[in-house]
Write a protein that holds these residues in place. Structure first.
Motif, PDB file in Angstrom:
ATOM      1  N   THR A  63       0.841  -1.197   0.000  1.00  0.00           N
ATOM      2  CA  THR A  63       0.000   0.000   0.000  1.00  0.00           C
ATOM      3  C   THR A  63       0.877   1.249   0.000  1.00  0.00           C
ATOM      4  O   THR A  63       2.021   1.215   0.461  1.00  0.00           O
ATOM      5  CB  THR A  63      -0.938   0.019   1.223  1.00  0.00           C
ATOM      6  N   VAL A  64       0.334   2.334  -0.511  1.00  0.00           N
ATOM      7  CA  VAL A  64       1.084   3.581  -0.621  1.00  0.00           C
ATOM      8  C   VAL A  64       1.549   4.045   0.757  1.00  0.00           C
ATOM      9  O   VAL A  64       2.668   4.537   0.899  1.00  0.00           O
ATOM     10  CB  VAL A  64       0.247   4.662  -1.342  1.00  0.00           C
ATOM     11  N   ASP A  65       0.724   3.847   1.789  1.00  0.00           N
ATOM     12  CA  ASP A  65       1.123   4.318   3.124  1.00  0.00           C
ATOM     13  C   ASP A  65       2.212   3.461   3.763  1.00  0.00           C
ATOM     14  O   ASP A  65       2.733   3.800   4.817  1.00  0.00           O
ATOM     15  CB  ASP A  65      -0.087   4.451   4.057  1.00  0.00           C
ATOM     16  N   GLU A  66       2.603   2.349   3.107  1.00  0.00           N
ATOM     17  CA  GLU A  66       3.692   1.513   3.596  1.00  0.00           C
ATOM     18  C   GLU A  66       4.983   1.715   2.799  1.00  0.00           C
ATOM     19  O   GLU A  66       5.929   0.932   2.924  1.00  0.00           O
ATOM     20  CB  GLU A  66       3.287   0.040   3.560  1.00  0.00           C
ATOM     21  N   VAL A  67       5.044   2.766   1.985  1.00  0.00           N
ATOM     22  CA  VAL A  67       6.209   3.023   1.150  1.00  0.00           C
ATOM     23  C   VAL A  67       7.458   3.233   2.010  1.00  0.00           C
ATOM     24  O   VAL A  67       7.401   3.820   3.088  1.00  0.00           O
ATOM     25  CB  VAL A  67       5.960   4.239   0.221  1.00  0.00           C
ATOM     26  N   THR A  68       8.583   2.697   1.549  1.00  0.00           N
ATOM     27  CA  THR A  68       9.865   2.870   2.231  1.00  0.00           C
ATOM     28  C   THR A  68      10.936   3.196   1.199  1.00  0.00           C
ATOM     29  O   THR A  68      10.728   3.031  -0.004  1.00  0.00           O
ATOM     30  CB  THR A  68      10.288   1.598   3.007  1.00  0.00           C
ATOM     31  N   GLU A  69      12.099   3.630   1.683  1.00  0.00           N
ATOM     32  CA  GLU A  69      13.227   3.882   0.798  1.00  0.00           C
ATOM     33  C   GLU A  69      13.561   2.584   0.061  1.00  0.00           C
ATOM     34  O   GLU A  69      13.533   1.507   0.645  1.00  0.00           O
ATOM     35  CB  GLU A  69      14.446   4.360   1.586  1.00  0.00           C
ATOM     36  N   GLY A  70      13.863   2.709  -1.229  1.00  0.00           N
ATOM     37  CA  GLY A  70      14.197   1.545  -2.037  1.00  0.00           C
ATOM     38  C   GLY A  70      13.008   0.940  -2.758  1.00  0.00           C
ATOM     39  O   GLY A  70      13.171   0.021  -3.547  1.00  0.00           O
ATOM     40  N   GLU A  87      14.018   7.480  -3.001  1.00  0.00           N
ATOM     41  CA  GLU A  87      15.279   7.741  -2.304  1.00  0.00           C
ATOM     42  C   GLU A  87      15.043   8.028  -0.821  1.00  0.00           C
ATOM     43  O   GLU A  87      15.840   7.630   0.019  1.00  0.00           O
ATOM     44  CB  GLU A  87      15.993   8.935  -2.945  1.00  0.00           C
ATOM     45  N   ARG A  88      13.945   8.730  -0.524  1.00  0.00           N
ATOM     46  CA  ARG A  88      13.662   9.114   0.858  1.00  0.00           C
ATOM     47  C   ARG A  88      12.160   9.310   1.043  1.00  0.00           C
ATOM     48  O   ARG A  88      11.480   9.765   0.132  1.00  0.00           O
ATOM     49  CB  ARG A  88      14.388  10.407   1.196  1.00  0.00           C
ATOM     50  N   VAL A  89      11.679   8.952   2.222  1.00  0.00           N
ATOM     51  CA  VAL A  89      10.271   9.154   2.569  1.00  0.00           C
ATOM     52  C   VAL A  89      10.205  10.202   3.670  1.00  0.00           C
ATOM     53  O   VAL A  89      10.859  10.071   4.705  1.00  0.00           O
ATOM     54  CB  VAL A  89       9.620   7.838   3.060  1.00  0.00           C
ATOM     55  N   HIS A  90       9.433  11.262   3.432  1.00  0.00           N
ATOM     56  CA  HIS A  90       9.199  12.290   4.445  1.00  0.00           C
ATOM     57  C   HIS A  90       7.909  11.924   5.178  1.00  0.00           C
ATOM     58  O   HIS A  90       6.898  11.652   4.541  1.00  0.00           O
ATOM     59  CB  HIS A  90       9.052  13.676   3.806  1.00  0.00           C
ATOM     60  N   ARG A  91       7.956  11.934   6.508  1.00  0.00           N
ATOM     61  CA  ARG A  91       6.798  11.519   7.307  1.00  0.00           C
ATOM     62  C   ARG A  91       6.327  12.654   8.208  1.00  0.00           C
ATOM     63  O   ARG A  91       7.106  13.507   8.605  1.00  0.00           O
ATOM     64  CB  ARG A  91       7.162  10.299   8.142  1.00  0.00           C
ATOM     65  N   ASP A  92       5.035  12.616   8.535  1.00  0.00           N
ATOM     66  CA  ASP A  92       4.480  13.599   9.462  1.00  0.00           C
ATOM     67  C   ASP A  92       4.774  13.147  10.900  1.00  0.00           C
ATOM     68  O   ASP A  92       5.349  12.065  11.098  1.00  0.00           O
ATOM     69  CB  ASP A  92       2.982  13.814   9.205  1.00  0.00           C
ATOM     70  N   PRO A  93       4.399  13.931  11.906  1.00  0.00           N
ATOM     71  CA  PRO A  93       4.685  13.554  13.299  1.00  0.00           C
ATOM     72  C   PRO A  93       4.080  12.207  13.723  1.00  0.00           C
ATOM     73  O   PRO A  93       4.582  11.568  14.644  1.00  0.00           O
ATOM     74  CB  PRO A  93       4.081  14.697  14.118  1.00  0.00           C
ATOM     75  N   GLN A  94       3.037  11.759  13.040  1.00  0.00           N
ATOM     76  CA  GLN A  94       2.426  10.465  13.360  1.00  0.00           C
ATOM     77  C   GLN A  94       3.098   9.307  12.612  1.00  0.00           C
ATOM     78  O   GLN A  94       2.699   8.155  12.759  1.00  0.00           O
ATOM     79  CB  GLN A  94       0.926  10.471  13.020  1.00  0.00           C
ATOM     80  N   GLY A  95       4.103   9.611  11.804  1.00  0.00           N
ATOM     81  CA  GLY A  95       4.814   8.572  11.063  1.00  0.00           C
ATOM     82  C   GLY A  95       4.222   8.225   9.719  1.00  0.00           C
ATOM     83  O   GLY A  95       4.688   7.306   9.051  1.00  0.00           O
ATOM     84  N   GLU A  96       3.201   8.942   9.301  1.00  0.00           N
ATOM     85  CA  GLU A  96       2.571   8.689   8.004  1.00  0.00           C
ATOM     86  C   GLU A  96       3.378   9.363   6.899  1.00  0.00           C
ATOM     87  O   GLU A  96       3.830  10.491   7.056  1.00  0.00           O
ATOM     88  CB  GLU A  96       1.138   9.227   7.991  1.00  0.00           C
ATOM     89  N   PRO A  97       3.560   8.689   5.750  1.00  0.00           N
ATOM     90  CA  PRO A  97       4.296   9.330   4.651  1.00  0.00           C
ATOM     91  C   PRO A  97       3.499  10.487   4.062  1.00  0.00           C
ATOM     92  O   PRO A  97       2.285  10.373   3.880  1.00  0.00           O
ATOM     93  CB  PRO A  97       4.456   8.198   3.631  1.00  0.00           C
TER      94      PRO A  97
END
Length: 194
Positions: A63-70, A87-97
């Motif tokens: 799922t899109v919300d489980e995206v990780t680097e690579g 290359e990098r995932v930016h997340r909000d304070p709750q850890g959501e991308p």
């Protein structure tokens, strides 16, 4: 006869301004040049499959919300799918991308005729039109980067980790199946000896 001529002329006018799609173009020579987005992903992740336009929807494996680097982010751009390396995932304070930094190839604007002439040393408008039809952009065979791409623009995500987990699960299942087969054959052999 006049009806046929009028009908043919009407079809010509109706389709003259229509853009063609890669399915109706002969793109093999462009594909052989190796400058598309999938070609770049294959250099980063050799196990990435080369999907057809129809297969792309089935390529989703996380799922899109489980995206990780690579991972591979999948986008729709006009009539085409586009893939980019995360290359990098930016997340909000709750850890959501919320955004991604990407590297990719062939993500750019439509190739203009002057750009086509300069880069590909051809004055053929038919060849330029075919290149556009095949999805060749002004960044063909060029690696580029985009920063802070909104996660909402991502259609789906392909993860090599999910593929490895699925492969491992299939291997274990196959091994268990072989062990069961050996045990069953042994039991059958024992029964036949009695």
């Amino acid at each position: 006869m006049l009806r046929i001529a009028v009908l043919a002329w009407g079809i010509f006018i109706a389709t003259a301004g229509a853009r063609c799609h890669a399915a109706s173009c002969s793109c093999e020579d462009w594909m052989d040049k190796g400058g598309y987005c999938v070609d770049y992903i294959k250099t980063k992740i050799p196990s990435f499959p080369i999907p057809t336009k129809e297969d792309m929807v089935d390529l989703r494996n996380t799922t899109v919300d489980e995206v990780t680097e690579g991972d591979v982010a999948v986008f729709t751009v006009k009539n085409y799918w586009h893939v980019a390396y995360v290359e990098r995932v930016h997340r909000d304070p709750q850890g959501e991308p919320v955004a991604l930094d990407l590297s990719e190839m062939n993500y750019g604007a439509e190739l203009t005729f002057p750009e086509f002439k300069a880069r590909w040393k051809s004055s053929s408008e038919a060849e330029w039109s075919r290149a556009a039809c095949c999805g060749v952009t002004d960044r063909f065979d060029e690696i580029s980067y985009r920063w802070n791409v909104d996660i909402a623009t991502v259609k789906q995500v392909w993860s090599p980790d999910d593929v490895r987990r699925e492969w491992a699960r299939r291997r274990v299942k196959a091994m268990i199946g072989k062990v069961k087969e050996v045990i069953n054959r042994f039991i059958d052999f024992e029964k036949s000896e009695l």
